[in-house]
Each structure stands twice: as C-alpha cells, then as structure tokens.
Scaffold this motif. Structure first.
Motif, PDB file in Angstrom:
ATOM      1  N   CYS A   1      -3.275   4.975   0.157  1.00 26.06           N
ATOM      2  CA  CYS A   1      -4.044   5.460   1.306  1.00 26.06           C
ATOM      3  C   CYS A   1      -3.657   6.905   1.557  1.00 26.06           C
ATOM      4  O   CYS A   1      -2.471   7.243   1.604  1.00 26.06           O
ATOM      5  CB  CYS A   1      -3.740   4.603   2.531  1.00 26.06           C
ATOM      6  SG  CYS A   1      -4.806   4.931   3.936  1.00 26.06           S
TER       7      CYS A   1
ATOM      8  N   SER B   1      -2.540  -0.568  -3.705  1.00 28.16           N
ATOM      9  CA  SER B   1      -3.472   0.443  -3.212  1.00 28.16           C
ATOM     10  C   SER B   1      -2.722   1.694  -2.779  1.00 28.16           C
ATOM     11  O   SER B   1      -1.495   1.706  -2.664  1.00 28.16           O
ATOM     12  CB  SER B   1      -4.277  -0.108  -2.026  1.00 28.16           C
ATOM     13  OG  SER B   1      -3.404  -0.502  -0.962  1.00 28.16           O
TER      14      SER B   1
ATOM     15  N   ASN C   1      -4.831  -0.082 -12.006  1.00 27.67           N
ATOM     16  CA  ASN C   1      -5.469  -1.087 -11.149  1.00 27.67           C
ATOM     17  C   ASN C   1      -4.993  -0.878  -9.713  1.00 27.67           C
ATOM     18  O   ASN C   1      -4.190  -1.649  -9.182  1.00 27.67           O
ATOM     19  CB  ASN C   1      -5.119  -2.490 -11.648  1.00 27.67           C
ATOM     20  CG  ASN C   1      -5.852  -3.571 -10.868  1.00 27.67           C
ATOM     21  OD1 ASN C   1      -6.910  -3.331 -10.279  1.00 27.67           O
ATOM     22  ND2 ASN C   1      -5.285  -4.768 -10.854  1.00 27.67           N
TER      23      ASN C   1
ATOM     24  N   CYS D   1       0.867  -1.189   0.000  1.00 32.31           N
ATOM     25  CA  CYS D   1       0.000   0.000   0.000  1.00 32.31           C
ATOM     26  C   CYS D   1       0.896   1.229   0.000  1.00 32.31           C
ATOM     27  O   CYS D   1       1.899   1.277   0.720  1.00 32.31           O
ATOM     28  CB  CYS D   1      -0.899   0.008   1.232  1.00 32.31           C
ATOM     29  SG  CYS D   1      -1.952   1.489   1.373  1.00 32.31           S
TER      30      CYS D   1
ATOM     31  N   THR E   1      -6.424   0.319  -5.803  1.00 30.38           N
ATOM     32  CA  THR E   1      -7.521   0.659  -4.893  1.00 30.38           C
ATOM     33  C   THR E   1      -7.127   1.882  -4.084  1.00 30.38           C
ATOM     34  O   THR E   1      -5.959   2.064  -3.742  1.00 30.38           O
ATOM     35  CB  THR E   1      -7.807  -0.516  -3.942  1.00 30.38           C
ATOM     36  OG1 THR E   1      -7.990  -1.708  -4.708  1.00 30.38           O
ATOM     37  CG2 THR E   1      -9.061  -0.254  -3.123  1.00 30.38           C
ATOM     38  N   TYR E   2      -8.109   2.740  -3.756  1.00 27.95           N
ATOM     39  CA  TYR E   2      -7.805   3.940  -2.978  1.00 27.95           C
ATOM     40  C   TYR E   2      -8.648   3.984  -1.711  1.00 27.95           C
ATOM     41  O   TYR E   2      -9.829   3.687  -1.699  1.00 27.95           O
ATOM     42  CB  TYR E   2      -7.999   5.209  -3.816  1.00 27.95           C
ATOM     43  CG  TYR E   2      -9.181   5.211  -4.747  1.00 27.95           C
ATOM     44  CD1 TYR E   2     -10.447   5.632  -4.323  1.00 27.95           C
ATOM     45  CD2 TYR E   2      -9.027   4.788  -6.066  1.00 27.95           C
ATOM     46  CE1 TYR E   2     -11.518   5.645  -5.192  1.00 27.95           C
ATOM     47  CE2 TYR E   2     -10.104   4.787  -6.950  1.00 27.95           C
ATOM     48  CZ  TYR E   2     -11.350   5.220  -6.504  1.00 27.95           C
ATOM     49  OH  TYR E   2     -12.415   5.219  -7.365  1.00 27.95           O
ATOM     50  N   TYR E   3      -7.966   4.355  -0.615  1.00 29.72           N
ATOM     51  CA  TYR E   3      -8.586   4.391   0.705  1.00 29.72           C
ATOM     52  C   TYR E   3      -8.351   5.745   1.371  1.00 29.72           C
ATOM     53  O   TYR E   3      -7.198   6.066   1.707  1.00 29.72           O
ATOM     54  CB  TYR E   3      -7.992   3.313   1.620  1.00 29.72           C
ATOM     55  CG  TYR E   3      -8.105   1.899   1.128  1.00 29.72           C
ATOM     56  CD1 TYR E   3      -9.300   1.195   1.212  1.00 29.72           C
ATOM     57  CD2 TYR E   3      -6.984   1.244   0.611  1.00 29.72           C
ATOM     58  CE1 TYR E   3      -9.397  -0.118   0.781  1.00 29.72           C
ATOM     59  CE2 TYR E   3      -7.059  -0.072   0.178  1.00 29.72           C
ATOM     60  CZ  TYR E   3      -8.265  -0.749   0.259  1.00 29.72           C
ATOM     61  OH  TYR E   3      -8.346  -2.042  -0.166  1.00 29.72           O
TER      62      TYR E   3
ATOM     63  N   SER F   1      -5.833  -1.582   4.283  1.00 30.52           N
ATOM     64  CA  SER F   1      -5.430  -2.209   3.024  1.00 30.52           C
ATOM     65  C   SER F   1      -5.018  -3.665   3.181  1.00 30.52           C
ATOM     66  O   SER F   1      -4.919  -4.395   2.193  1.00 30.52           O
ATOM     67  CB  SER F   1      -4.272  -1.430   2.398  1.00 30.52           C
ATOM     68  OG  SER F   1      -3.094  -1.565   3.189  1.00 30.52           O
TER      69      SER F   1
ATOM     70  N   ASP G   1     -16.985   7.550  -2.283  1.00 29.71           N
ATOM     71  CA  ASP G   1     -17.842   7.631  -3.469  1.00 29.71           C
ATOM     72  C   ASP G   1     -17.952   9.058  -3.977  1.00 29.71           C
ATOM     73  O   ASP G   1     -17.905   9.299  -5.185  1.00 29.71           O
ATOM     74  CB  ASP G   1     -19.242   7.080  -3.155  1.00 29.71           C
ATOM     75  CG  ASP G   1     -19.230   5.581  -2.911  1.00 29.71           C
ATOM     76  OD1 ASP G   1     -18.318   4.904  -3.429  1.00 29.71           O
ATOM     77  OD2 ASP G   1     -20.117   5.088  -2.201  1.00 29.71           O
TER      78      ASP G   1
END
Length: 397
Positions: A99, A97, A178, A4, A180-182, A28, A108
């Motif tokens: 963060c 990912s 590709n 991450c 992911t985001y947090y 993550s 969202d």
C-alpha cells in the motif's frame, strides 16, 4: 496470517503516515503491517532528521507491526532502484500486498504507465529517444515520452508520489510477483508543500519547521515517539564532505590521476556530473551551496545530493552486482502481532534474517560503516555519542 507492506522513510513520522497505515490495514484486510523503512539516510540524498531507532519506535506506536531496514544502497538510490529494493524485501517477507500513498487512486492508469515503461513499444521508445537526443536527462525524457504517448494519464505522470507508485508497480510486474497493490489518495499538503494549514502536513514542511524550531506548529503533526533532541540536516555533513573530497583530490594529485575520473567511479555520477563536481569544488561551501552551484536544467538537486552522499559513504558503481537481489533482511522492531507473523514465515525465508547485528558483521559491514558516519555527524553537532550499532537492541512494543 496475511501481511500488507508499506515503504516509508518517516522523515519524520507524522499524522499523514498514521492515516496511511490505518487505510492500508483497512483496504488490504491484512493481519500484519510490515514497514520497509530507510535507515539513517533517505532517498532525497539526505540524512534522516531523526535516527532510525526513534523512527522505528514511532512507527510501531503508530500502528506498524514490523519494521525492517532498507539497506543504505537502496535507500540512497534512484526511485527505480529504491522501489525495487523495497518491493523485493516485502516479497521475501511473504507480504500479500503493498500500500502506497499517491496523488491519485486510479490504479489502472498507474499500472498502464508501468506496463508502458516495461514493454517499451517501438512508438514509445522512438519518442523517448528523441527526447534524449534533445539533451534531456533520462527521467525528464521519460516523463516527456509518457506525456505524449499516454495523454489520458497526463495528470498522473508528474506527481511526486505517483512517480514512486509507478516504480512500485513496475517492480511487481517486472519481477512477476504475486503481490496486490493499493494506492491511497494523499490527503492534506503536497509532497513539497510547506504549508501549515492542512490537517496532514508534508514531511518536507515538518523538516522546515524542525530547522526553524517551530515547536508549537510541530505538535499538530508529529506523533508520539519523534524527538526534537537530535535533528540532523544535510549541511551537518558539509565538513565530512569537504574533507572527503580534499582527500580524494590529494590522492589523485599524488598518483597523477584525473579528479573527475575518480569521482565518476561513484554510483550515479556520470562523466558530466563528475566534471561539474571537480570544477565547482572549493572546499569552503556547505553541501547545499555546492549542490546549488552544480545543479542544472538536466541535473536535478536531489540527484546531486545523492551523488554527494555516495561520495561520503563510498557507494560505488562496482557495488551494484551485490544488490541485484536482496542480500539480507534486518529487523529493527516489532510488536506481538509482528512476532506472531515472523514466527509463521521464519522457515520460509531464503536470505539471512538479522535480529542481532553482532552475529552478522560481515553481511552488515557496509551499512554499519554508514551508521558510524551518521553518528559522527551527530557527535560533531551535539557532542552526543550514539550507541554503537552492534549494541543496539531490537525495538519491542
């Protein structure tokens, strides 16, 4: 192994950053935390208060597994380019990912804003163009357009950390990565809050404490590894800036060329800003005094500071093509977990991975010169000679 990424300046590193690192690992479920960190200059258009090697050591002791340097060109760019450079670096290092801290955890809505900016629907674009026609700067016009186009996200659009969060997501979506985001909800003091009552102070507040030598307050927030021995601030570059501007002006006089036109060759300096710089410059102001004279309703202080640093460091518009893609990755430090992760991806990297600066002098020529200027400011203030970049060792914890 799964990694991450965190984009950081750690200017300086404090307890809030440690909280974010712990949350990043937890959310993550990553085996390895990669930090892409600005080096000796930061996005606000200032020098880092503490050099990058001390901050790397602090980051590793606080929980990071790998620290790599964001090249100066990206580190001193607009939020969009800063985020692009950092995200592409993490993608090159195979991070699954990213963060980031934000004033909201509504991922969202952050993504909705990012998609709106990328797609530029006719309705949104019409609102944006109207705001630009009214004389607003592009960042202000974009904020105005987003507030009107996405009223349901109005409380999210204006936050300082949210602005960067949107840019991180936008870079991921635009480049079809590709990753992911947090978002991690920011705790304690706000981005520009200098209060000392919060459990997690802001870096802005801590920098104010550093400037005022408030040692007792600092102990509450600073983590092990940070040092008060050598804080550097924007005005410590005032002599360098004034000398540089006087030199450029002299060259223009000799060649019978326009001073403002020459200044407009530097990154992010519009003709309007160039004229304001040329008309305001006396050679006797500190950088903060000069920036306060130049700033206006539509030209924010941080942009002026970045423009000043672009002049000092010779960051020109002509350099942009060289940074469309990540030119290299420079390792600053790692621990055993980081070493294991690097071993697993080393053969997959498609750009030079620099562990020894002396072997990549050509690739690093610009960043090395910028580090020399930082070292010069340290010497002028403290009489301390920093170790040459080519002699610096990777930080290992």
């Amino acid at each position: 192994m799964k990694a991450c990424g965190i984009v950081a300046e750690y200017n300086p590193l404090h307890t809030g950053h440690v909280y974010q690192m712990n949350k990043a690992r937890q959310i993550s479920q990553a085996d390895c935390i990669i930090v892409v960190m600005s080096g000796n200059f930061v996005q606000r258009g200032e020098p880092a208060v503490i050099d990058k090697y001390a901050r790397t050591s602090a980051a590793l002791k606080a929980g990071a597994d790998i620290v790599v340097e964001l090249p100066v060109y990206y580190a001193l760019s607009s939020a969009e380019n800063f985020a692009k450079g950092a995200v592409l670096t993490l993608n090159t290092m195979k991070a699954a990912s990213i963060c980031f801290g934000a004033e909201t955890d509504n991922v969202d809505c952050l993504a909705k804003i990012s998609r709106t900016i990328i797609s530029e629907s006719p309705e949104y674009k019409a609102i944006l163009n109207k705001a630009l026609a009214e004389g607003l700067s592009y960042p202000a016009a974009r904020q105005t357009a987003l507030l009107e186009y996405l009223p349901e996200c109005k409380d999210i659009i204006t936050g300082s950390n949210n602005i960067l969060a949107i840019e991180y997501i936008k870079a991921i979506l635009y480049n079809n990565l590709n990753m992911t985001y947090y978002p991690v909800l920011r705790e304690g003091a706000g981005y520009n809050d200098d209060t000392d009552t919060a459990e997690y102070a802001s870096a802005f507040g801590i920098r104010k404490m550093l400037m005022s030598d408030e040692h007792d307050r600092l102990k509450t927030y600073l983590t092990a590894g940070n040092s008060k021995s050598c804080p550097l601030f924007l005005d410590d570059f005032s002599n360098i800036f004034n000398h540089k501007m006087l030199f450029i002006k002299q060259i223009c006089n000799i060649n019978n060329t326009d001073f403002a036109d020459r200044l407009a060759e530097y990154e992010d300096i519009s003709p309007d800003i160039a004229n304001r710089f040329a008309g305001t410059f006396t050679g006797s102001d500190t950088i903060t005094e000069f920036a306060m004279k130049v700033k206006s309703k539509n030209i924010v202080y941080s942009r002026i500071c970045r423009c000043i640093m672009h002049i000092i460091l010779e960051i020109r518009k002509s350099m942009s093509d060289s940074y469309n893609n990540i030119p290299y990755i420079r390792l600053l430090g790692f621990n055993k977990t980081g070493q294991q992760y690097l071993g697993s991806i080393k053969k997959e990297l498609d750009v030079p991975f620099i562990t020894k600066a002396a072997d990549y002098k050509k690739e690093l020529i610009f960043d090395l010169a910028c580090s020399d200027i930082y070292a010069q400011a340290v010497y002028e203030k403290y009489g301390y000679v920093m170790k040459n970049e080519l002699q610096q060792n990777i930080i290992r914890i």
